[in-house]
Write an enzyme that holds these catalytic residues in place. Structure first.
Site, PDB file in Angstrom:
ATOM      1  N   GLU A  39      -3.830  15.785  29.769  1.00  7.31           N
ATOM      2  CA  GLU A  39      -4.689  15.999  28.607  1.00  7.31           C
ATOM      3  C   GLU A  39      -5.686  17.091  28.990  1.00  7.31           C
ATOM      4  OE1 GLU A  39      -6.863  12.606  27.137  1.00  7.31           O
ATOM      5  OE2 GLU A  39      -7.739  13.789  25.517  1.00  7.31           O
ATOM      6  N   ARG A 266      -1.193   4.729  40.981  1.00  7.49           N
ATOM      7  CA  ARG A 266      -2.111   5.869  40.960  1.00  7.49           C
ATOM      8  C   ARG A 266      -2.572   6.201  42.356  1.00  7.49           C
ATOM      9  NH1 ARG A 266      -4.739   6.602  35.985  1.00  7.49           N
ATOM     10  NH2 ARG A 266      -6.383   7.878  36.856  1.00  7.49           N
ATOM     11  N   LYS A 276     -11.731  11.527  35.221  1.00  7.17           N
ATOM     12  CA  LYS A 276     -12.135  12.836  34.692  1.00  7.17           C
ATOM     13  C   LYS A 276     -13.466  12.735  33.953  1.00  7.17           C
ATOM     14  CE  LYS A 276      -8.029  13.979  32.881  1.00  7.17           C
ATOM     15  NZ  LYS A 276      -7.110  14.650  31.955  1.00  7.17           N
TER      16      LYS A 276
HETATM   17  P1  ATP Z   1      -8.440  10.179  33.246  1.00 12.74           P
HETATM   18  O1  ATP Z   1      -8.140   8.747  32.885  1.00 12.74           O
HETATM   19  O2  ATP Z   1      -9.334  10.357  34.409  1.00 12.74           O
HETATM   20  O3  ATP Z   1      -8.802  11.039  32.078  1.00 12.74           O
HETATM   21  P2  ATP Z   1      -5.686  10.625  32.975  1.00 12.74           P
HETATM   22  O4  ATP Z   1      -4.763   9.861  33.803  1.00 12.74           O
HETATM   23  O5  ATP Z   1      -5.837  10.119  31.596  1.00 12.74           O
HETATM   24  O6  ATP Z   1      -7.046  10.734  33.757  1.00 12.74           O
HETATM   25  P3  ATP Z   1      -4.092  12.809  32.191  1.00 12.74           P
HETATM   26  O7  ATP Z   1      -4.450  14.223  31.993  1.00 12.74           O
HETATM   27  O8  ATP Z   1      -3.667  12.029  31.023  1.00 12.74           O
HETATM   28  O9  ATP Z   1      -5.331  12.150  32.900  1.00 12.74           O
HETATM   29  O10 ATP Z   1      -3.016  12.684  33.341  1.00 12.74           O
HETATM   30  C1  ATP Z   1      -1.823  13.415  33.352  1.00 12.74           C
HETATM   31  C2  ATP Z   1      -0.820  12.711  34.227  1.00 12.74           C
HETATM   32  O11 ATP Z   1      -1.345  12.547  35.536  1.00 12.74           O
HETATM   33  C3  ATP Z   1      -0.497  11.326  33.697  1.00 12.74           C
HETATM   34  O12 ATP Z   1       0.908  11.167  33.750  1.00 12.74           O
HETATM   35  C4  ATP Z   1      -1.183  10.408  34.650  1.00 12.74           C
HETATM   36  O13 ATP Z   1      -0.460   9.215  34.791  1.00 12.74           O
HETATM   37  C5  ATP Z   1      -1.216  11.208  35.946  1.00 12.74           C
HETATM   38  N1  ATP Z   1      -2.365  10.812  36.754  1.00 12.74           N
HETATM   39  C6  ATP Z   1      -3.655  10.836  36.396  1.00 12.74           C
HETATM   40  N2  ATP Z   1      -4.435  10.340  37.366  1.00 12.74           N
HETATM   41  C7  ATP Z   1      -3.614   9.997  38.388  1.00 12.74           C
HETATM   42  C8  ATP Z   1      -3.814   9.438  39.690  1.00 12.74           C
HETATM   43  N3  ATP Z   1      -5.029   9.122  40.136  1.00 12.74           N
HETATM   44  N4  ATP Z   1      -2.736   9.238  40.471  1.00 12.74           N
HETATM   45  C9  ATP Z   1      -1.496   9.563  40.033  1.00 12.74           C
HETATM   46  N5  ATP Z   1      -1.245  10.097  38.830  1.00 12.74           N
HETATM   47  C10 ATP Z   1      -2.278  10.314  38.004  1.00 12.74           C
HETATM   48 MG    MG Z   2      -4.424  10.117  30.060  1.00 12.78          MG
END
Ligand code: ATP
Ligand code: MG
Length: 563
Positions: A39, A266, A276
């Protein structure tokens, strides 16, 4: 130690096993297509690197492709600044999506049509209740939900209202579109989830075209489907969303094809946090100097700190993929970068806290060039000539006026070797009249002891790094330490993560003296300052003012402190 022949067979993750099995069974025409779906509401962090390495890595390994798809369904939080940074960071990590750059917003039209189709089939309805009532009616995991009074709305009325929601006739929050599934399902996500909401903020790509936006769950799986994704790899928190993911696909699919969602754990790291939203708070509140502050766990922060893509990929490889949530020790990441920089970074001499040494019996005006090896780990990196003269700088803490036993550096009457040059002996000091601080140290040298010369094997206990005073270049050096002094700063119920910010996470040294070979060093170049650690040239560096970031010290000092 394992000998070559005894090397264990590379074990593959459970995800890779799924993929390998699917390919063997000839599913999806024997093809693999994955996607990385960020995102664009912040910069990528090292947690994302774990997902990127899997999404792109599996595709590469099994002859498939990986799409980059921006999950841009919430215009209130998203921005092109983030889109650009995400692309830069994925490229830097070493992966390519070629021309397959997609956006969930590319599918807004198709998703809208799909929602209309669901309405027509009696599988979606407009709900006029406020959010708190809808959420109240959802029940709890142990108490079934109750149906909305709007569930029986006619198809015609639902179609009319949904169209008008999208024309902007209603206020944000006044109406939503819900899928009609099962208010008694044990899975809360199946209890008539909201699939569209009204948002009037313009979208960074589609402007004012839309006034209704799909929820993540309504956009993600369908986007996978539209693109022909075979394996949709995501983190464990989406496991409970999978029945809903599958339900939407069931309503959409026309033949055997369906994307398969597989979840993995994760990445969490000690002494930092991955949210984020919270990282954005650190930036907005000025707790750090931007997303690429070298203390941030963002990829751009790590890059600026001196981390290499290879070290990050190596780290991700070491921790692997499982179904169990865990928190990984940041020292493993530090181990990965030390190993990489050890073979990659040229050795140089730099003095962070200079103390001037005057070699009183060395001819004034004379300059000699000593030859030093650039990297003992890699002969191909060659040698360089470093100027030596009558006045040199050494590190302040390499001199003590009243040294304790076993202090193998310089003190009155003591001898040390200046690396690659001569053995010197301390004959006296000059102190500041008022403060008593030592301002200069006087030494003599023995001309026979030059490295490689007649008496070069004369034994002394200590070898110091040094820089010729007249040839040295000035630098600013930024010493970084962990941003938080708690292992899990964001995981403490009763404390705000800000309470755990390490007040000593940044120390700026000016007036550091660096050997002249670095005068033209460019941003992101990496060096080992001998005896001190690994350093990386900062973006702020200019020809007249060098700036270095300490990536990390040579040894793990925290491990010692915590023992
Ligand atoms: P946040 O919740 O901090 O906004 P997010 O997971 O929603 O982070 P996205 O941009 O949606 O952020 O993530 C893109 C991809 O990266 C998704 O498939 C997510 O599962 C993966 N991802 C995000 N954070 C992690 C993490 N800490 N470890 C492994 N994969 C991750
Ligand atoms: Mg997300």
């Amino acid at each position: 130690m394992l000998r070559d022949k005894e090397e264990p067979k590379p074990s593959i993750s459970f995800i890779e096993q799924f993929i390998a099995d699917d390919l063997k069974d000839g599913k999806n025409g024997g093809k693999i297509l994955t996607r990385f779906p960020p995102e664009p509401n912040g910069y990528l962090h090292i947690g994302h690197a774990k997902a990127i390495c899997l999404d792109f890595g599996m595709a590469l390994k099994y002859g498939g492709k990986c799409n980059l798809r921006f999950d841009d369904t919430n215009p209130e939080k998203e921005d092109v600044e983030y889109v650009d940074s995400i692309k830069e960071d994925i490229g830097w990590l070493g992966f390519s999506w070629d021309d397959r750059e997609y956006y969930a917003s590319d599918y807004f039209g198709k998703l809208f049509d799909f929602a209309v189709d669901l309405i027509k089939r009696g599988l979606a309805y407009v709900d006029d209740q406020p959010a708190d009532i809808i959420s109240e009616q959802k029940g709890t995991p142990t108490r079934p939900g109750v149906e909305s009074p709007y569930i029986k709305r006619s198809v015609a009325e639902n179609l009319d209202l949904f169209e008008r929601m999208n024309k902007g006739e209603f206020e944000e929050g006044s109406r939503v579109l819900r899928a009609r599934i099962d208010m008694t399902s044990p899975n809360m996500h199946m209890r008539d989830p909201i699939i569209y909401r009204i948002i009037k903020t313009p979208h960074h790509r589609t402007g004012n075209t839309w006034m209704v936006y799909p929820m993540y769950d309504f956009a993600h799986g369908q986007s996978d489907y539209f693109e022909g994704i075979t394996h949709s790899l995501c983190t464990l928190e989406f496991e409970v969303h999978r029945p809903l993911y599958d339900w939407f696909i069931d309503q959409l699919k026309t033949d055997d094809y369906r994307p398969r969602q597989i979840e993995f754990n994760r990445l969490n790291l000690t002494y930092t946090m991955m949210s984020k939203r919270k990282l954005l708070e650190l930036v907005n509140e000025g707790k750090v100097n931007g997303w690429d502050d070298p203390r941030m766990p963002t990829l751009c922060g790590l890059r600026r700190r001196g981390y290499t893509p290879e070290s990050i990929r190596r780290f991700v490889d070491l921790i692997g993929y499982t179904k169990v949530e865990a928190i990984n020790d940041v020292s493993l990441l530090e181990h990965a970068i030390r190993e990489d920089l050890n073979v990659r970074a040229p050795r140089v001499m730099g003095v962070l806290n200079p103390l001037k040494i005057i070699i009183t019996n060395y001819p004034e005006g004379q300059v000699e060039y000593v030859e030093l090896i650039n990297n003992p780990e890699d002969e191909n990196m060659g040698k360089r000539l470093v100027p030596f003269s009558r006045e040199v700088y050494i590190e302040q803490d390499d001199f003590m006026e009243n040294p304790p036993n076993k202090y193998f550096r310089l003190g009155p009457g003591m001898e040390v070797r200046l690396k690659g040059a001569y053995i010197i002996k301390c004959t006296g000091v000059r102190k500041n009249d008022s403060t008593g601080a030592i301002e200069e140290v006087y030494c003599t040298y023995d001309a026979e002891t030059r490295s490689g010369g007649n008496l070069s094997d004369k034994k002394v206990k200590g070898t110091l790094h040094w820089v010729s005073a007249q040839h040295s270049v000035d630098a600013e050096v930024r010493l970084y330490d962990r941003l938080f002094n708690h292992e899990d700063p964001a995981g403490q119920k009763d404390d705000d993560y800000r309470d755990f910010l390490n007040p000593d996470s940044l120390k700026i040294l000016t007036g550091c003296k660096i050997e002249p070979s670095l005068a033209a060093a460019r941003p992101l170049e990496k060096y080992q300052f001998q005896r001190l650690g690994y350093f990386c040239v900062d973006y702020d560096s200019t020809e007249s003012r060098l700036v270095f970031n300490r990536t990390l010290s040579l040894k793990d000092t925290w491990a010692k402190i915590n023992k």
